[in-house]
Scaffold this motif. Structure first.
Motif, short mmCIF file in Angstrom:
data_model
loop_
_atom_site.label_atom_id
_atom_site.label_comp_id
_atom_site.label_asym_id
_atom_site.label_seq_id
_atom_site.Cartn_x
_atom_site.Cartn_y
_atom_site.Cartn_z
N ALA A 31 0.82 -1.21 0.00
CA ALA A 31 0.00 0.00 0.00
C ALA A 31 0.85 1.26 0.00
CB ALA A 31 -0.93 0.00 1.22
N ARG A 32 2.11 1.15 0.43
CA ARG A 32 3.00 2.31 0.49
C ARG A 32 3.95 2.40 -0.70
NH1 ARG A 32 5.57 2.85 6.38
NH2 ARG A 32 6.43 4.68 5.32
N GLY A 55 1.59 -11.73 -0.35
CA GLY A 55 0.63 -10.76 0.18
C GLY A 55 0.68 -9.44 -0.55
N ALA A 56 1.89 -8.98 -0.87
CA ALA A 56 2.05 -7.73 -1.62
C ALA A 56 1.43 -7.86 -3.01
CB ALA A 56 3.53 -7.36 -1.72
N ALA A 57 1.67 -8.99 -3.66
CA ALA A 57 1.14 -9.21 -5.00
C ALA A 57 -0.39 -9.19 -5.00
CB ALA A 57 1.66 -10.53 -5.57
N ALA A 58 -0.98 -9.84 -4.02
CA ALA A 58 -2.44 -9.85 -3.93
C ALA A 58 -2.98 -8.43 -3.73
CB ALA A 58 -2.89 -10.76 -2.78
N ALA A 59 -2.33 -7.66 -2.88
CA ALA A 59 -2.77 -6.29 -2.63
C ALA A 59 -2.62 -5.41 -3.87
CB ALA A 59 -1.98 -5.69 -1.47
N LEU A 60 -1.64 -5.70 -4.70
CA LEU A 60 -1.42 -4.93 -5.92
C LEU A 60 -2.32 -5.39 -7.06
CD1 LEU A 60 2.48 -4.67 -5.80
CD2 LEU A 60 0.83 -2.81 -5.46
N GLY A 61 -3.06 -6.47 -6.83
CA GLY A 61 -3.96 -7.00 -7.86
C GLY A 61 -3.24 -7.81 -8.91
N ILE A 112 7.04 -2.57 -9.67
CA ILE A 112 7.41 -2.58 -8.26
C ILE A 112 8.16 -3.89 -8.08
CG2 ILE A 112 6.60 -2.76 -5.88
CD1 ILE A 112 4.14 -1.10 -6.75
N ALA A 113 9.39 -3.83 -7.57
CA ALA A 113 10.23 -5.02 -7.49
C ALA A 113 10.50 -5.43 -6.06
CB ALA A 113 11.55 -4.78 -8.22
N PHE A 114 10.43 -6.73 -5.82
CA PHE A 114 10.84 -7.35 -4.57
C PHE A 114 12.01 -8.26 -4.90
CE2 PHE A 114 6.61 -6.01 -3.64
CZ PHE A 114 6.56 -5.82 -2.26
N VAL A 115 13.14 -8.08 -4.21
CA VAL A 115 14.36 -8.82 -4.54
C VAL A 115 14.84 -9.60 -3.33
CG1 VAL A 115 16.69 -8.68 -5.47
CG2 VAL A 115 14.97 -6.99 -6.17
N GLU A 116 14.76 -10.93 -3.44
CA GLU A 116 15.27 -11.81 -2.40
C GLU A 116 16.77 -12.01 -2.61
OE1 GLU A 116 13.11 -15.46 -1.74
OE2 GLU A 116 11.23 -14.57 -2.41
N LEU A 131 12.81 0.25 0.67
CA LEU A 131 12.59 -0.53 1.89
C LEU A 131 13.52 -1.73 1.92
CD1 LEU A 131 10.90 -1.28 4.46
CD2 LEU A 131 9.32 -2.46 2.90
N GLU A 132 14.10 -1.99 3.08
CA GLU A 132 14.85 -3.22 3.33
C GLU A 132 14.09 -4.00 4.39
OE1 GLU A 132 19.17 -3.13 3.59
OE2 GLU A 132 19.03 -0.98 3.18
#
Length: 150
Positions: A31-32, A55-61, A112-116, A131-132
């Motif tokens: 959301a942020r 969870g982030a992916a679901a919130a982003l649709g 929007i990227a999430f990097v493991e 964000l980290e």
């Protein structure tokens, strides 16, 4: 999920006790976020990094089942307010030119990227990071999640 608390280092520390709570935290993070944002994810194997992204992916649709991209390096999910890129650099010992090009391609546009496991590409990712997140096992299904917003 318990309310966040401030640690001495300025990080927001959360505790989740179920996978659903970890997903809900991912949704709250999403959301942020906006296009161009990068989130770095650190934690041991099985600590909930992909669950948080789910969870982030679901919130982003985002459309599609979110799975770990360990062997593919990157998964993309379309739909919603932004394209989501989920990268996993666990298998990279270093960053070659081809790897760098692939990461740049994944970060391009309205993503929007999430990097493991981001450390091999930290120089490339740092300027875009907002964000980290560090996830730690806290017994059974519980996780301690440290958020450091930039």
């Amino acid at each position: 999920m318990s309310a966040g608390e401030r640690s001495p280092g300025g990080a927001d520390v959360r505790r989740t006790t179920t996978a659903a709570e970890t997903e809900a935290l991912g949704a709250a993070i999403a959301a942020r976020l906006g296009p161009g944002d990068v989130v770095l994810l650190r934690g041991e194997l099985g600590s909930g990094k992909t669950t948080l992204v789910r969870g982030a992916a679901a919130a982003l649709g985002a459309a599609g089942r979110v799975t770990s991209p360990t062997f593919a390096l990157a998964n993309r999910y379309d739909g919603g307010r932004a394209r989501l890129a989920h990268l996993d650099l666990y298998r990279l010992a270093g960053l070659g030119e081809e790897d760098e090009d692939l990461i740049e391609e994944e970060l391009a546009g309205d993503v929007i990227a999430f990097v493991e496991w981001p450390d091999p590409a930290i120089a490339l990712l740092a300027p875009r990071t907002v964000l980290e997140v560090e996830l730690r096992h806290a017994g059974d299904d519980a996780r301690e999640v440290e958020l450091r917003w930039r």
